[in-house]
Every structure is written in structure tokens, then in C-alpha cells.
Design an enzyme around this catalytic site. Structure first.
Site, PDB file in Angstrom:
ATOM      1  N   ASP B 404       0.889  -1.161   0.149  1.00 29.03           N
ATOM      2  CA  ASP B 404      -0.066   0.171   0.130  1.00 29.03           C
ATOM      3  C   ASP B 404       0.770   1.328   0.001  1.00 29.03           C
ATOM      4  OD1 ASP B 404      -2.257  -1.709   0.171  1.00 29.03           O
ATOM      5  OD2 ASP B 404      -2.343  -1.353   2.439  1.00 29.03           O
TER       6      ASP B 404
HETATM    7  N1  LIG Z   1       2.215   1.794  10.351  1.00 37.78           N
HETATM    8  C1  LIG Z   1       1.077   1.832  10.921  1.00 37.78           C
HETATM    9  O1  LIG Z   1       0.800   2.634  11.771  1.00 37.78           O
HETATM   10  C2  LIG Z   1      -0.160   1.491  10.538  1.00 37.78           C
HETATM   11  C3  LIG Z   1      -1.233   1.463  11.254  1.00 37.78           C
HETATM   12  C4  LIG Z   1      -2.483   0.836  10.859  1.00 37.78           C
HETATM   13  C5  LIG Z   1      -2.496   0.557   9.642  1.00 37.78           C
HETATM   14  N2  LIG Z   1      -1.566   0.586   8.545  1.00 37.78           N
HETATM   15  C6  LIG Z   1      -1.664   0.241   7.437  1.00 37.78           C
HETATM   16  O2  LIG Z   1      -0.982  -0.781   6.906  1.00 37.78           O
HETATM   17  C7  LIG Z   1      -0.434  -0.631   5.389  1.00 37.78           C
HETATM   18  C8  LIG Z   1       1.087  -0.853   5.530  1.00 37.78           C
HETATM   19  O3  LIG Z   1       1.671  -0.738   4.232  1.00 37.78           O
HETATM   20  P1  LIG Z   1       2.859  -1.486   3.851  1.00 37.78           P
HETATM   21  O4  LIG Z   1       3.072  -1.286   2.457  1.00 37.78           O
HETATM   22  O5  LIG Z   1       4.049  -1.555   4.870  1.00 37.78           O
HETATM   23  O6  LIG Z   1       2.243  -2.988   3.706  1.00 37.78           O
HETATM   24  P2  LIG Z   1       0.917  -3.736   3.167  1.00 37.78           P
HETATM   25  O7  LIG Z   1       0.460  -2.686   2.221  1.00 37.78           O
HETATM   26  O8  LIG Z   1       0.227  -4.146   4.182  1.00 37.78           O
HETATM   27  O9  LIG Z   1       1.621  -4.783   2.299  1.00 37.78           O
HETATM   28  C9  LIG Z   1       2.325  -5.592   3.069  1.00 37.78           C
HETATM   29  C10 LIG Z   1       2.992  -6.697   1.872  1.00 37.78           C
HETATM   30  O10 LIG Z   1       3.844  -7.580   2.282  1.00 37.78           O
HETATM   31  C11 LIG Z   1       3.754  -9.045   1.857  1.00 37.78           C
HETATM   32  N3  LIG Z   1       4.159  -9.941   2.707  1.00 37.78           N
HETATM   33  C12 LIG Z   1       3.452 -10.405   3.765  1.00 37.78           C
HETATM   34  N4  LIG Z   1       4.361 -11.353   4.301  1.00 37.78           N
HETATM   35  C13 LIG Z   1       5.508 -11.331   3.686  1.00 37.78           C
HETATM   36  C14 LIG Z   1       6.555 -12.123   3.852  1.00 37.78           C
HETATM   37  N5  LIG Z   1       6.597 -12.833   4.630  1.00 37.78           N
HETATM   38  N6  LIG Z   1       7.458 -12.060   2.896  1.00 37.78           N
HETATM   39  C15 LIG Z   1       7.371 -11.218   1.957  1.00 37.78           C
HETATM   40  N7  LIG Z   1       6.450 -10.601   1.659  1.00 37.78           N
HETATM   41  C16 LIG Z   1       5.341 -10.705   2.683  1.00 37.78           C
HETATM   42  C17 LIG Z   1       2.291  -9.090   1.589  1.00 37.78           C
HETATM   43  O11 LIG Z   1       2.013  -9.678   0.116  1.00 37.78           O
HETATM   44  P3  LIG Z   1       1.975 -11.279   0.002  1.00 37.78           P
HETATM   45  O12 LIG Z   1       1.028 -11.722   0.916  1.00 37.78           O
HETATM   46  O13 LIG Z   1       1.633 -11.586  -1.383  1.00 37.78           O
HETATM   47  O14 LIG Z   1       3.454 -11.908   0.463  1.00 37.78           O
HETATM   48  C18 LIG Z   1       1.808  -7.601   1.368  1.00 37.78           C
HETATM   49  O15 LIG Z   1       1.527  -7.426  -0.275  1.00 37.78           O
HETATM   50  C19 LIG Z   1      -0.689   0.559   5.094  1.00 37.78           C
HETATM   51  O16 LIG Z   1      -2.226   0.498   4.216  1.00 37.78           O
HETATM   52  C20 LIG Z   1      -0.932   1.508   6.167  1.00 37.78           C
HETATM   53  O17 LIG Z   1      -2.175   2.401   6.259  1.00 37.78           O
HETATM   54  C21 LIG Z   1      -0.263   1.176   9.133  1.00 37.78           C
END
Ligand SMILES: NC(=O)c1ccc[n+]([C@@H]2O[C@H](COP(=O)([O-])OP(=O)(O)OC[C@H]3O[C@@H](n4cnc5c(N)ncnc54)[C@H](OP(=O)(O)O)[C@@H]3O)[C@@H](O)[C@H]2O)c1
Ligand SMILES: NC(=O)c1ccc[n+]([C@@H]2O[C@H](COP(=O)([O-])OP(=O)(O)OC[C@H]3O[C@@H](n4cnc5c(N)ncnc54)[C@H](OP(=O)(O)O)[C@@H]3O)[C@@H](O)[C@H]2O)c1
Lengths: 121, 477, 121, 477
Positions: B404
Site C-alpha cells: 500500500d
Molecule cells: N504503520 C502503522 O502505524 C499502520 C497502522 C495501521 C494501518 N497501517 C496500514 O498498513 C499498511 C502498511 O503498508 P505496507 O506497504 O507496509 O504493507 P501492506 O500494504 O500491508 O503490504 C504488505 C505486503 O507484504 C507482503 N508480505 C507479507 N508477508 C510477507 C513475507 N513473509 N515475505 C514477503 N512479503 C510478505 C504481502 O504480500 P504477500 O501476501 O503476497 O506476501 C503484502 O503485499 C498501510 O495500508 C497502512 O495504512 C499502518
């Protein structure tokens, strides 16, 4: 007794300002430790639970008081320990860190203390 | 007379110590304004708490004669409860994995809320009938309701994060109406209790508070939970402050209010970083529907996947590489291997930096904590704002388990749920590499066009494994 | 009575934190208005002098009280007026200002209010 | 009983209003964190003060029957004093010239300190003998001493700035020893009074406080006085806070402490910007000796002076011009003409910016206030840190009545009194032009090598006249 309420309110308002101002200076890289650190701080409710348990009488009050002290202890102890664990990772000085990355082998003596968190590279 | 004045002096001294404890807490929070003093600050806070607890043993409530109270028993129970709490909390806090931190914080927060609620309840039971000021009753009820919401809400948050239940939002028809109804019922009953000071009604309020906590958290998606925890943290702070009013304790008011204010501010900063409003996070059941194709298979659009060796060569001969870490890096515990890869590249003369999105992962600052754990040099860490201007001169963006936070839909697709969220502009780099396990979407449950872009190469597999292969490939190149 | 002293001390400590935090955010271009603005704030001692004069008896106390109210009024009134005069100069919005510099003639109607301080160019 | 409870409610309500007034003051200070909301913030503060004063008329002290007190007379005196104060303060504050601001602030600060001291004195006179807690006496004496120091110190500061007396430091042998002695005497007498609560000794303390204020300020040079005023401002704040403790007024404590804390911080920030320590400013009698040749004539080293027409052409054909304003611009009230010159140059296609040193002039932010008055566009104003990197690509640095703040000795001459102070690097520009009236040095009383540099041209005369001539020359070019 009732004169006190204004003083308490004043303390409340001022503490809210302090909290607001202090927190707005915390950089985003420290937001997670901030969350758990402030979590630990409200664990001081333990002090309140102690007073409550101290003059509890009857089984109901005793049980409630015991539970309260138990929960509050979990909060305050766990909170500070978890926060410390997180912050441990930030402890090395920027200079030491940079050097450490470049010539890690020769540097271990001059760094400030052992480095339990990081694995050897 | 003489004794009374000594007693008085003791009480005065104790209050002064409590003031110092409060100052210690403020200093602890101030310490967090820079990584340098943060740990020392936390130790100051812990020491302050310890002093506060120790001095409380001098409280007359532990000694003054009250009919029917055996202080020996109460003191014994107190010590047992404290020992038990410590015995449970320390190992739990020591052993928890970094990825499980949010759950841990949730649980510690919940028990604090529970404790505050219990204090308020007990004080309510002790009220002499008919002679209590209305605002005293209000303080108590406020503590009960807010503490209960925090307690049960945190429990559900814990269950969601620990995957004891589904992380997806749980919705049902009329949900908002039911929640509103419960809220109204509580308000009405609180008002009634203000007049009647009735214990049975208070018990109903208490139960409804617990219910409200549960139904309030159910529709919130797993990945919004960290924001929620911060909010519940703030609730617990307010409940503690309410107990402070009830018990006439300046310290509890200061500590509770500090946390209350900081939690609210932090919640707002987090929702801003996610490009969404707080009401949207709390009430929109975000993530309940997968809004784009994605999923397990879908219509199978073509993507380009590469071998570790190809990618290793690409990286080794680049001039400038950006590593973009995300939630997947945290899950795979790949931070150490990521640093190894960066070291290998640096050794080959490649300029490497990490581009950190503020809400990458599942906690604010999640990536910073992880990379700090792996001893990544500070000067390689770039916040999103500093990293983005450099993206156009970067040859390869290596996206490790992020999705994301690099999704261009946030910039280009007005209808998208993440539209408006600032992202790391990995799409501006010369080439993009994704390390992920499948085509599944990230937290927001939406497809990522960048995966299908012609300059993108995918390397499927667990992030840690993939990185290990890349290290070998780079060293061989 | 004496219980109050701790509350007052607490208020003092918290106010000191608030002052410190808030002031450290004031940019140096506003340091002079800050000096005179905080100067105006301590003029609220007027409230204290009023209470003192209110139950003053005997010529000595009356004279002292009268002087005190007079001095405090000077402080609070003068302080806020001077500060306002200084800050008046900062009032125009950056956008309006820039435009104003470029095409001043056509802009006078859209600016927020008259511009008594600046001379026509 | 009913009446008492009504009275109580009134008192409670009044205290609540006072709390709101305190919040108003905090918001007023918060408003100053950006120019945008600053004026509104000040109005909030003024409104808060007004509310606080109005509600005080409901205080029972104005009505409760006390033997020998005629409330009518007291109220009349009160209203007369307030009317008189307003009648004096408003025109004075309205008419004062911008350059005379520091004096004005000094005088308003002094009267505040005097008022706080008077409150404490009267409370002392009212103490019932033998029954007062020691800390109560201490609060009162603290208020008396600090208020008196602030009062007489501000008066001397005013006299120095208004040139009613010499602005040079006044020193005499054994000065530090005498000051220390007075300080010790005050401490000893205060300790005595704590035990005896004796009125005559208090009067001696009062007089010694006034003396201390005078002798404390005498050795401080005219140009260090703004730092001093900020410190005395903080003293008045603390005296007000002390009155708050005496009168049990939360509002006075909050307001006084806010000012006390802010004054101390501001003092430290100012001394840091001047590259000196606070003790150095207070005790070193800085500026009493002219440390370099300078003076009226000296050994007549050659300097290059130019005509307005030459310089006008130089400016008109430059690509980038930096205007470096200093104290002389303020004295000559040349800010409007400076803007006209900038406009004329801009019209010719020259890029113009102002390089603002934080302690140029005689008050912190002095230049910003002046240039804001002249409606200089914000984007042309550059703080020293932003301006310095641009200096090497600047063709002409036009130094208008500045001297110390562009003196390279601060960088190059370790022995110099201003060594270590950050300066505006006008010496890095292609050419330097000084507008000043003579070869006299600036505040620090030291010579400026840059005046003799071969790329420097001087244009002697009052800054306003010189600028006017330059405007004409540029328009003609
Ligand atoms: N940081 C905060 O405070 C917080 C709080 C609440 C919400 N969020 C939300 O969380 C999201 C964070 O974004 P992000 O870009 O960090 O992550 P993300 O959009 O949640 O994507 C995580 C990606 O990691 C991959 N993944 C999962 N396990 C894996 C593994 N063992 N090895 C390799 N790949 C793996 C997944 O794809 P696969 O399953 O295909 O592997 C997924 O596409 C945002 O939407 C944000 O708004 C963040
Ligand atoms: N801003 C603050 O808060 C503050 C506070 C305390 C002290 N200070 C000190 O004040 C100094 C400020 O430095 P600065 O560079 O602004 O000024 P400066 O070093 O004091 O020099 C002012 C110059 O202006 C010239 N001047 C005076 N009247 C003039 C007129 N009517 N027309 C043209 N020129 C005139 C004077 O030379 P002629 O007499 O030859 O004309 C003098 O050289 C620093 O030393 C600083 O530390 C500042």
C-alpha cells in the site's frame, strides 16, 4: 473539600497542555515507543488501586481490590519493560553506529557498552 | 495535637514526592523527543513510578483503624497481587516478538483501563448515601465507563492482532444504530445514577460499558487497530485521570491527563499519516471488501517475475538503490538480512538508502524500530519526505514486503480507499523490484498497478529467503 | 489551608513546563512581540492589587493599594496595546502581501482591511 | 447556610473563570508561534485579562464587612487608579516610536514588578503575628525582593535606553564585591524575618532590594540591555507568581510562572544568538572599553567611498543584491525607503533579498518588525542561516546601518569580544556597500576590517538620505 475541585481542574488543564506540547515534538520514528511509554505511565493507577485495596473490607471489595492491583501491576511493569526493550535498539550513538557499520570489527571496544540486540554481521 | 501535626507533615511530604513522580513522567515523555535521550527518559519514568509506588506504602489507609478491616490481610493480598503481576509481565514483555508488539501494548493498555474502572467501582460502593456531590458521582461513572470501554476494546483488539479472531472488520446490518443505542442508553443511565446513586444501575452501566468496548472495536479492520490502540490508550489515561479526581490524587490526574492528551494527539498524527480521518478509521469498516481484482487469482494479468541471479546483477551494477521496507519485512523478520544486502551492495560501491514510509508496517515508526534493531546506520535511513525527491535519480527501488505504501493509486485514482495518502514514489525509480510471496494485496485490500508495470520485476517468496538469495547473487556478481 | 500549598506548587510546576514548551516554539522574528506580550500577561497582577486595595484600611494601606492598582493598570493596558501595535505589522497574509508588492494599486480592495502602518510606495 | 452555599457557588464560579483566563494567556503565547495567529493571540490574551479584571469586582473582599474599611472609598480609589493608569498607558503605548520599544517594554515591566512588590508588602503588613507559616513569610519576602529588583532595575534600564544617562557600562573598583555583599545582606535579613516576622527589617529588605536592582544593572552596557529586560521580565513574572502563592490565586501563579519561564528561556535564546553566555552579559561590563582603533579618528586607514550615482549603477546592473539591515536602519527609520529601493531594483529585473541577522538592531527580531512595518514581502526576507549559503552567488551586499553583525572578526579573530557570534557573511558577496554616517564602530565598540576591504565601498550619511539618493540613482540608471 470542594475548593479542591478547582485546583484539580487546573492541574488537569495544565497537564493536558503539557502533554500536548511535549508529544507534538516526538518524531515519528519514536511513535511506537511513545505509545508503549505513555501506556506504562498510566500504569501508575497502581498507586490508586493500592489505596483502594488497603481499606477494602468484605470479600467483594477485597476481590475487586486484589484484581485491580494485579491488573495495574501488569500495566506498569510490562509497560516500562516493553518500552525499554524497544528503545534499547535506538541506544547506540549516530557516530558510533556509522563507524560500526564501516569497521565493525575494530570498533567493538570503543562503543558505549555491549550490543546485545544486534546480531553480528 | 503533636501527633496530628506529624501525620500532617508526612502527608505533605508524600504529596511532594508524588509531585516529583509527576515531573519524572513529564521528563520521560520529553526524553522521547529524540532517539538519543529516549531510553534514559523511559528509565527516569520507571524510576519515578517505583518511587511513587514505594511512598504509597506510607499511606495512612494502610494503617488507620477501620472497623472490619484487617490490614495484615489486605497488605498480604496487595503484595501477592504485585508479585504475581510482575512475575507475569516481565517475562511476557521480555519474550514478545517485535512483530507482536502492538498486541502486547494492547493488553497492557486494557489491564490499565480495567484497573482504573475497578478503582472507580470500589469508590462508588464506598459512597455514603445521599451526601455525595453530583460531580463526584460523575467522576466515578466516567471512570467506570471509559475504563470498561478501554478494557474490553483492548481485549478485542488483542484478539484481532493475535489472530484469535478474524482481522477483517465484522459488520452487520444496523451496526451503527445499535452502537448509537448503547451509547445513548449509557448516557441515560449515567444521568439517572447521578441523581439516584443506585448501585444496581451502576452495575448495568458497567456491563454496557464493556459491551460498548466490544461493539465499538468489532467493525475496525485489523490494520487500523494500531490507531485504535492509541485511542484506547488515551481512554485509559482519561479513566486514570478520573480516578485521580475521585481519590483527590494530583499524581493520577497528571499522569492520566498526560497520557490522555498524548494518545489523542498521536491518534490524529497517525490517521493523518494514513491520509484518512479518524471517523473514517473508526466507523467505515475499512478493508471489509476487497475493492479491486487482487485476491487469490482474479483475471491473471501478466506480471514479470525474475530470478535472484538476474536481480542480483541488476542491483550490483546500479549506482543508487532504494530499499523500501514494509509489513512483509517485519513478518519475515528480514531486517538483518536486508542490512546484509545493503552492506554487500555498499561494498560493491553502490549507494544504498532506505526509504521509510511513516505508516509502513502495522505500528507508527515500525520500520525504524526494526531497522534500528538490525543496526542500520542512521544516515542510510530516509524519511519519505527526504527520500521522494531522490527517487527519480534512483536506479532500482527494492520493495521488501511493502505494498500500500508504494501504491500509485493513492496519487492517481480518486475513488481508491487510499487516495490522498502520501506514498513512497517507488514508481519514479528506474526499475522496481517487489519481494513478496504472492499477488495478494496489502492491508488495504486493493490491487497495486505498480506490480503490473513494465519496469517492475517480482521475486516471489518469503522476504527473508529472497533477500538471502539476493545477498549471495550480489556477492557473486 | 496547608493542603493547598502542594496544589499551588503543582500548578506552578506545570505552568513552568507549559511556558517552557510553548515559548520554545516561538520563532525568533517574533521575539520582541513575545517579550512585550508576556510582559502584558504579568500585568494580571492587577487582579491581586484590586483585592488588596479592596480591604485596605488606614492611610498607609490605602496609599500602597492605590499605587499598586495604578502601576498594575499601566502594565496590563500598556503591555497589550504595545504588543498589538507591533503585531499589527505582521497581520497581512503572506499571499496578500506578495500580491500587494506586485500590483499594489489594484489590490487595495481585496486585502484584509486598511493598511494604516505602511506608507504608500 | 443557604447564603453560605450561594456564596460558595459564586466563589467557585469565579475560580473557574480565572482558570479560563489562565487558558486564555496560554493560548495568547501559543499564538505567537507563527506570525499568522500572533495578533489574534494577543487579542485573546487581552480579552482574557479583561474578563479576569471584571470578574474580580465580584470578589467578597469588595463587600464583606471589615471594621474600619469603607468599601465605597476603596472602590472609588480603585476605579480612579485604573482610569488613571489607562489614561496614561494607552497614549504612551500608541505614540511610542518603534525604535523606542525596548524602553517602553522596560517601563511597563518595571511597574508590574512594583505592583507585585506592593501586593506582597501589604500582605506582610496584614499578617497576624506569630501564627503564620514560615513558607508564607518566605513567599511574601520573595515577592518583595524580586519585585523591587525588577522595579528599580527596569527604571535604570529605561534611563540607559532613553539616554537619560550614559549607555556605557558604569564600573567602579570592587563592584562585584559590593553587589555580592548586598545580595548576602538581603539573604541574611530574609532569614531573620522568616523567624521574627518583623516589619522594620522587612522595610530594610525592601530598600536593599531596590538598591540591588540599581547596582545590578549599572555595569550592563546599553546594547546588552534588551537581554537584561527579558531577564527582568522573567523576574516580574516570578514576583507575580509569589503573590499568587500569598493570595492563593491559581491565576496569578499560572500567569506569573508562564512569564517567568518564558523570560528565562528567551534570555538564553538571545544570549545564544549574540554568541555569549548570560553571565558574560550580566557581569562582564561588556562595551566599557573600546577594544580596537575605531573611535572618532584613529590612525586614518584608507577607505574607499563612492557617490550615490556610481553605487546606483552598480546595483542596477547586478543580478542579485542582498540588503543587510542593522541598527542604523532602525535609528534612521529607513525601512520604507529600503523597500522602495528594493522595488526599484526588482523593477529593473534584479533579484533582491534581505539577509536578517537574529540580533541585528537592539531587540530580538528588531529587523523583522521594522521590515514587516514597511510591507516587505515575506519571500524576500531571509534569516541568516538561509541567506549565508546564497552570499557567494550574490553580486552586491548592501549593508544598511549594520556593523557588528557583518564583522568578519567574529569568524577570524579569536581574541575579539564578538568571536564566535554567527554573522551574515556579507564579505562573501562580490562587492560590499556600507551605508553609515562615520567610521564609528557599532555596539560592540570594535573595528570592522570589512570597512577597509578593497571590495568595499562606503557611502557616508544618514541611512534614510543615502537610500533615497540610491533610489533616484537606480531609477535613472
Ligand atoms: N504503520 C502503522 O502505524 C499502520 C497502522 C495501521 C494501518 N497501517 C496500514 O498498513 C499498511 C502498511 O503498508 P505496507 O506497504 O507496509 O504493507 P501492506 O500494504 O500491508 O503490504 C504488505 C505486503 O507484504 C507482503 N508480505 C507479507 N508477508 C510477507 C513475507 N513473509 N515475505 C514477503 N512479503 C510478505 C504481502 O504480500 P504477500 O501476501 O503476497 O506476501 C503484502 O503485499 C498501510 O495500508 C497502512 O495504512 C499502518
Ligand atoms: N538585537 C538584539 O536583540 C540585540 C540586543 C542587545 C545587543 N545587540 C547587539 O547590537 C548589535 C547589533 O548589530 P548591528 O550590526 O545591527 O548594529 P551595530 O553593530 O550596532 O552597528 C550599527 C551601525 O549603524 C550605524 N548607524 C547609526 N545610526 C545611523 C544612521 N542614522 N544612518 C546610518 N547608519 C547609522 C553606526 O555607524 P555610524 O555611527 O558611523 O553611522 C553603526 O556602525 C550587535 O552587536 C548585537 O549583539 C543586539
Amino acid at each position: 473539600m470542594t475548593v479542591g475541585i478547582i485546583e484539580l481542574l487546573t492541574i488537569f488543564v495544565l497537564a493536558a497542555f503539557v502533554g500536548n506540547e511535549v508529544i507534538s515534538k516526538v518524531p515519528s520514528i519514536l511513535h511506537t515507543p511513545l505509545m508503549s511509554g505513555s501506556n506504562a505511565i498510566h500504569g501508575i493507577i497502581l498507586v490508586g488501586t493500592m489505596v483502594v485495596l488497603a481499606d477494602a473490607h468484605g470479600p467483594a471489595e477485597l476481590v475487586l481490590g486484589f484484581l485491580a492491583v494485579l491488573l495495574a501491576s501488569l500495566n506498569v511493569v510490562g509497560g516500562f519493560v516493553v518500552t525499554d526493550r524497544m528503545l534499547e535498539m535506538f541506544k547506540t550513538k549516530p557516530e558510533a553506529r556509522k563507524q560500526g557499520a564501516d569497521n565493525r570489527a575494530s570498533d567493538s571496544a570503543t562503543g558505549d557498552g555491549a550490543n546485545p540486540g544486534g546480531k553480528p554481521s | 495535637m503533636t501527633l496530628a501535626s506529624i501525620n500532617f507533615t508526612l502527608a505533605d511530604g508524600r504529596d511532594l514526592v508524588y509531585l516529583l513522580v509527576g515531573i519524572g513522567f513529564i521528563l520521560a515523555l520529553k526524553g522521547l523527543s529524540a532517539p538519543r535521550g529516549a531510553r534514559r527518559g523511559n528509565l527516569v519514568g520507571a524510576a519515578a513510578a517505583l518511587v511513587g509506588i514505594a511512598i504509597t506504602f506510607t499511606d495512612p489507609a494502610l494503617r488507620d483503624h477501620v472497623p472490619g478491616v484487617s490490614h495484615g490481610l489486605n497488605l498480604a493480598l496487595m503484595l501477592i497481587a504485585m508479585a504475581l503481576g510482575t512475575a507475569i509481565a516481565v517475562p511476557a514483555a521480555r519474550k514478545v516478538k517485535m512483530t507482536a508488539m502492538p498486541q502486547m501494548v494492547a493488553i497492557f493498555n486494557g489491564v490499565g483501563g480495567g484497573a482504573a474502572a475497578l478503582v472507580s467501582i470500589t469508590e462508588f460502593l464506598k459512597f455514603p448515601h445521599g451526601t455525595v456531590a453530583v460531580y463526584k458521582i460523575f467522576e466515578v461513572l466516567f471512570g467506570v465507563v471509559v475504563g470498561c470501554v478501554s478494557f474490553s476494546g483492548s481485549a478485542i483488539a488483542f484478539a484481532k492482532l493475535q489472530e484469535l479472531m478474524t482481522g477483517r472488520p465484522i459488520t452487520y446490518p444496523g451496526q451503527q444504530a445499535i452502537n448509537a443505542l448503547v451509547g445513548l442508553a449509557i448516557t441515560a443511565l449515567v444521568l439517572t445514577t447521578l441523581v439516584t446513586a443506585s448501585v444496581p444501575i451502576m452495575v448495568v452501566v458497567l456491563i454496557l460499558g464493556l459491551v460498548l468496548g466490544v461493539i465499538f472495536v468489532l467493525p475496525i479492520g485489523g490494520a487500523d487497530v494500531p490507531v485504535l490502540i492509541s485511542l484506547l490508550n488515551s481512554f485509559t489515561g482519561l479513566a486514570v485521570a478520573a480516578s485521580g479526581f475521585t481519590l483527590n490524587s494530583n499524581l493520577l490526574i497528571i499522569a492520566g491527563t498526560l497520557v490522555g492528551a498524548s494518545g489523542i494527539l498521536l491518534t490524529r498524527m497517525m490517521s493523518k499519516a494514513m491520509g484518512r480521518s479518524l471517523p473514517n478509521i473508526l466507523f467505515s469498516a475499512f478493508g471489509s471488501v476487497i475493492t479491486a481484482g487482487g485476491g487469490e487469482g482474479g483475471q491473471e494479468r501478466p506480471v514479470k517475475s525474475g530470478t535472484p541471479d538476474d536481480i542480483g546483477v541488476l542491483l550490483a551494477y546500479a549506482r543508487k538503490v532504494a530499499i523500501v521496507p514494509g509489513y512483509g519485512l517485519a513478518v519475515a523478520q528480514a531486517q538483518h538480512v536486508a542490512r546484509e544486502l545493503a552492506d554487500a551492495l555498499t561494498a560493491k560501491g553502490v549507494e544504498v538508502y532506505y526509504a521509510i514510509h511513516p505508516v509502513a508496517g502495522r505500528m507508527p515508526g515500525h520500520m525504524n524500530v526494526l531497522l534500528a534493531e538490525a543496526n542500520v546506520p542512521y544516515d542510510q535511513l530516509k524519511e519519505m519526505e527526504q527520500a521522494n525527491p531522490e527517487m527519480s535519480t534512483t536506479d532500482v527501488a527494492l520493495v521488501v514486503g511493502a505494498n500500500d505504501t508504494v501504491n500509485p493509486a493513492a496519487k492517481t485514482t480518486p475513488g481508491s480507499p487510499i487516495y490522498g495518502m502520501p506514498i513512497v514514489n517507488a514508481d519514479e525509480a528506474g526499475a522496481v523490484i517487489f519481494l513478496k510471496r504472492s499477488m495478494r494485496p496489502g492491508f488495504a485490500g486493493i490491487d497495486n498497478e505498480l506490480l503490473y508495470d513494465e519496469k517492475t520485476t517480482l521475486l516471489f517468496g518469503d522476504a527473508k529467503d529472497s533477500l538471502q538469495k539476493l545477498v549471495a547473487a550480489v556477492e557473486a556478481a
